[in-house]
Design a protein around this motif. Structure first.
Motif, PDB file in Angstrom:
ATOM      1  N   TYR A  86     -12.971 -15.928  -1.274  1.00 29.44           N
ATOM      2  CA  TYR A  86     -12.839 -14.757  -1.139  1.00 29.44           C
ATOM      3  C   TYR A  86     -11.904 -14.187  -2.272  1.00 29.44           C
ATOM      4  O   TYR A  86     -11.170 -14.668  -2.773  1.00 29.44           O
ATOM      5  CB  TYR A  86     -12.840 -14.774   0.364  1.00 29.44           C
ATOM      6  N   ASN A  87     -12.780 -12.906  -2.840  1.00 24.59           N
ATOM      7  CA  ASN A  87     -12.346 -12.358  -3.620  1.00 24.59           C
ATOM      8  C   ASN A  87     -10.622 -11.704  -3.305  1.00 24.59           C
ATOM      9  O   ASN A  87     -10.352 -10.479  -3.909  1.00 24.59           O
ATOM     10  CB  ASN A  87     -13.416 -11.532  -4.487  1.00 24.59           C
ATOM     11  N   TRP A  88     -10.893 -11.242  -1.719  1.00 26.44           N
ATOM     12  CA  TRP A  88      -9.440 -10.223  -1.721  1.00 26.44           C
ATOM     13  C   TRP A  88      -8.144 -11.225  -0.379  1.00 26.44           C
ATOM     14  O   TRP A  88      -8.700 -12.405  -0.025  1.00 26.44           O
ATOM     15  CB  TRP A  88     -10.145  -9.333  -0.073  1.00 26.44           C
ATOM     16  N   LYS A  89      -7.785 -10.838  -0.426  1.00 29.83           N
ATOM     17  CA  LYS A  89      -6.061 -11.631  -0.166  1.00 29.83           C
ATOM     18  C   LYS A  89      -5.196 -10.227   0.412  1.00 29.83           C
ATOM     19  O   LYS A  89      -5.673  -8.553   0.614  1.00 29.83           O
ATOM     20  CB  LYS A  89      -5.127 -11.727  -1.150  1.00 29.83           C
ATOM     21  N   LEU A  90      -4.494 -10.202   1.816  1.00 31.92           N
ATOM     22  CA  LEU A  90      -3.472  -9.840   2.594  1.00 31.92           C
ATOM     23  C   LEU A  90      -2.035  -9.695   2.677  1.00 31.92           C
ATOM     24  O   LEU A  90      -0.958  -9.784   3.418  1.00 31.92           O
ATOM     25  CB  LEU A  90      -4.136  -9.646   4.177  1.00 31.92           C
ATOM     26  N   ASP A  91      -2.172 -10.746   1.283  1.00 31.49           N
ATOM     27  CA  ASP A  91      -0.773 -10.612   1.074  1.00 31.49           C
ATOM     28  C   ASP A  91       0.479 -10.149   0.503  1.00 31.49           C
ATOM     29  O   ASP A  91       1.395 -10.222  -0.192  1.00 31.49           O
ATOM     30  CB  ASP A  91      -0.829 -12.327   0.558  1.00 31.49           C
ATOM     31  N   SER A  92      -0.493  -9.043  -0.345  1.00 23.00           N
ATOM     32  CA  SER A  92       0.375  -7.567  -0.723  1.00 23.00           C
ATOM     33  C   SER A  92      -0.307  -6.597   0.240  1.00 23.00           C
ATOM     34  O   SER A  92      -1.360  -6.299   0.272  1.00 23.00           O
ATOM     35  CB  SER A  92       0.205  -7.911  -2.537  1.00 23.00           C
ATOM     36  N   PHE A  93       0.876  -5.762   0.032  1.00 22.10           N
ATOM     37  CA  PHE A  93       1.089  -4.158   0.537  1.00 22.10           C
ATOM     38  C   PHE A  93       2.032  -3.410  -0.231  1.00 22.10           C
ATOM     39  O   PHE A  93       2.636  -3.628  -1.341  1.00 22.10           O
ATOM     40  CB  PHE A  93       1.622  -4.277   2.400  1.00 22.10           C
ATOM     41  N   ASN A  94       1.182  -2.518  -0.341  1.00 17.99           N
ATOM     42  CA  ASN A  94       1.309  -1.050  -0.950  1.00 17.99           C
ATOM     43  C   ASN A  94       3.207  -0.419  -0.247  1.00 17.99           C
ATOM     44  O   ASN A  94       2.315  -0.648   1.345  1.00 17.99           O
ATOM     45  CB  ASN A  94       0.519  -0.094  -1.033  1.00 17.99           C
ATOM     46  N   GLU A  95       3.950  -0.463  -0.491  1.00 16.42           N
ATOM     47  CA  GLU A  95       4.431   0.247   0.275  1.00 16.42           C
ATOM     48  C   GLU A  95       4.253   2.123   0.854  1.00 16.42           C
ATOM     49  O   GLU A  95       3.525   2.240   0.065  1.00 16.42           O
ATOM     50  CB  GLU A  95       5.749   0.560  -0.608  1.00 16.42           C
ATOM     51  N   VAL A  96       4.673   2.498   2.071  1.00 18.02           N
ATOM     52  CA  VAL A  96       4.285   3.274   2.803  1.00 18.02           C
ATOM     53  C   VAL A  96       5.360   4.105   3.239  1.00 18.02           C
ATOM     54  O   VAL A  96       6.369   4.598   4.025  1.00 18.02           O
ATOM     55  CB  VAL A  96       3.611   3.193   4.031  1.00 18.02           C
ATOM     56  N   THR A  97       6.175   5.547   2.304  1.00 14.04           N
ATOM     57  CA  THR A  97       7.705   6.309   2.313  1.00 14.04           C
ATOM     58  C   THR A  97       6.698   7.051   3.851  1.00 14.04           C
ATOM     59  O   THR A  97       5.423   7.713   4.056  1.00 14.04           O
ATOM     60  CB  THR A  97       7.701   5.785   1.513  1.00 14.04           C
ATOM     61  N   SER A  98       7.955   7.662   4.435  1.00 13.51           N
ATOM     62  CA  SER A  98       7.700   8.587   5.239  1.00 13.51           C
ATOM     63  C   SER A  98       7.029   9.808   4.071  1.00 13.51           C
ATOM     64  O   SER A  98       6.530  10.632   4.826  1.00 13.51           O
ATOM     65  CB  SER A  98       9.108   9.060   6.155  1.00 13.51           C
ATOM     66  N   GLU A  99       7.681  10.032   3.686  1.00 11.51           N
ATOM     67  CA  GLU A  99       7.181  11.504   2.276  1.00 11.51           C
ATOM     68  C   GLU A  99       5.361  11.265   2.054  1.00 11.51           C
ATOM     69  O   GLU A  99       4.908  12.077   2.403  1.00 11.51           O
ATOM     70  CB  GLU A  99       7.834  11.287   1.455  1.00 11.51           C
ATOM     71  N   THR A 100       4.696   9.897   2.152  1.00  3.24           N
ATOM     72  CA  THR A 100       3.486  10.080   1.836  1.00  3.24           C
ATOM     73  C   THR A 100       3.104   9.993   3.293  1.00  3.24           C
ATOM     74  O   THR A 100       1.824  10.808   3.765  1.00  3.24           O
ATOM     75  CB  THR A 100       3.327   8.498   1.896  1.00  3.24           C
ATOM     76  N   ILE A 101       3.299   9.974   4.606  1.00  5.33           N
ATOM     77  CA  ILE A 101       2.602  10.073   6.101  1.00  5.33           C
ATOM     78  C   ILE A 101       2.878  11.445   6.177  1.00  5.33           C
ATOM     79  O   ILE A 101       2.192  11.763   6.611  1.00  5.33           O
ATOM     80  CB  ILE A 101       3.293   9.598   6.728  1.00  5.33           C
ATOM     81  N   LYS A 102       4.072  11.887   5.557  1.00  5.25           N
ATOM     82  CA  LYS A 102       4.079  13.627   6.201  1.00  5.25           C
ATOM     83  C   LYS A 102       3.102  14.448   4.949  1.00  5.25           C
ATOM     84  O   LYS A 102       2.157  15.775   5.448  1.00  5.25           O
ATOM     85  CB  LYS A 102       5.693  13.937   5.777  1.00  5.25           C
ATOM     86  N   SER A 103       2.885  13.702   3.757  1.00  4.81           N
ATOM     87  CA  SER A 103       1.829  14.513   3.087  1.00  4.81           C
ATOM     88  C   SER A 103       0.867  14.498   3.458  1.00  4.81           C
ATOM     89  O   SER A 103      -0.296  15.522   3.451  1.00  4.81           O
ATOM     90  CB  SER A 103       2.472  13.542   1.783  1.00  4.81           C
ATOM     91  N   TYR A 104       0.557  13.357   3.941  1.00  2.00           N
ATOM     92  CA  TYR A 104      -1.066  12.585   4.832  1.00  2.00           C
ATOM     93  C   TYR A 104      -1.213  13.891   6.363  1.00  2.00           C
ATOM     94  O   TYR A 104      -2.276  14.251   5.677  1.00  2.00           O
ATOM     95  CB  TYR A 104      -1.249  11.579   4.672  1.00  2.00           C
ATOM     96  N   ILE A 105       0.154  14.163   6.934  1.00  2.00           N
ATOM     97  CA  ILE A 105      -0.925  14.817   7.622  1.00  2.00           C
ATOM     98  C   ILE A 105      -0.497  16.082   7.719  1.00  2.00           C
ATOM     99  O   ILE A 105      -1.280  16.885   8.159  1.00  2.00           O
ATOM    100  CB  ILE A 105       0.652  14.663   9.127  1.00  2.00           C
ATOM    101  N   GLU A 106      -0.001  16.752   6.165  1.00  2.00           N
ATOM    102  CA  GLU A 106      -0.016  18.074   6.294  1.00  2.00           C
ATOM    103  C   GLU A 106      -1.729  17.954   6.041  1.00  2.00           C
ATOM    104  O   GLU A 106      -1.530  19.462   5.485  1.00  2.00           O
ATOM    105  CB  GLU A 106       0.860  18.263   5.202  1.00  2.00           C
ATOM    106  N   SER A 107      -1.929  17.411   4.757  1.00  2.00           N
ATOM    107  CA  SER A 107      -3.296  17.523   4.887  1.00  2.00           C
ATOM    108  C   SER A 107      -4.224  18.067   5.731  1.00  2.00           C
ATOM    109  O   SER A 107      -5.799  18.068   4.846  1.00  2.00           O
ATOM    110  CB  SER A 107      -3.274  16.755   3.642  1.00  2.00           C
ATOM    111  N   LEU A 108      -4.251  17.165   7.163  1.00  2.00           N
ATOM    112  CA  LEU A 108      -5.431  17.560   7.492  1.00  2.00           C
ATOM    113  C   LEU A 108      -5.252  18.565   8.296  1.00  2.00           C
ATOM    114  O   LEU A 108      -4.436  19.463   8.517  1.00  2.00           O
ATOM    115  CB  LEU A 108      -5.370  16.539   8.655  1.00  2.00           C
ATOM    116  N   SER A 109      -6.562  19.470   8.484  1.00  2.00           N
ATOM    117  CA  SER A 109      -7.204  20.913   8.191  1.00  2.00           C
ATOM    118  C   SER A 109      -6.282  20.464  10.213  1.00  2.00           C
ATOM    119  O   SER A 109      -6.939  19.977  11.548  1.00  2.00           O
ATOM    120  CB  SER A 109      -8.357  20.687   8.684  1.00  2.00           C
TER     121      SER A 109
END
Length: 117
Positions: A86-109
């Motif tokens: 397999y060429n994919w791994k689940l052993d590393s994640f990108n950090e998700v901040t509260s600002e990223t979540i807030k920005s995503y929610i505000e982008s929703l219609s």
């Protein structure tokens, strides 16, 4: 001949307008010169598969197929599975901040939002 065809078409249109399915099939059978009652009993000659022959076939097919399957001694079922390249791994994640979540929610219609009121 053309007159017969025209009469049939008109008859079918009339019966179709009345939703007379039985009458439609009666007209079709008359037009095709087929009898209204067909023989549903199968012919009893050697070319017809009867229940006993069918049963015998399914009783014998298993051993016949089994005789044609090669034996694989000292093998496990996993030997037949595809390799785990397999060429994919689940052993590393990108950090998700509260600002990223807030920005995503505000982008929703807001027109698609469901609110309890």
């Amino acid at each position: 001949k053309a007159n017969k065809r025209e009469n049939l078409v008109n008859d079918l249109k009339s019966k179709s307008a009345k939703n007379d399915l039985k009458g439609i099939w009666k007209s079709i059978k008359l037009a095709t010169n087929s009898s209204s009652k067909t023989n549903t009993q199968p012919k009893t000659d050697d070319k017809i598969i009867n229940a006993e022959n069918l049963n015998q076939h399914f009783c014998e097919i298993g051993p016949k197929l089994n005789a044609n399957v090669p034996l694989f001694n000292n093998m496990k079922y996993s030997d037949f599975l595809p390799s785990k390249n397999y060429n994919w791994k689940l052993d590393s994640f990108n950090e998700v901040t509260s600002e990223t979540i807030k920005s995503y929610i505000e982008s929703l219609s807001s027109s698609k939002a469901i609110t309890d009121q």
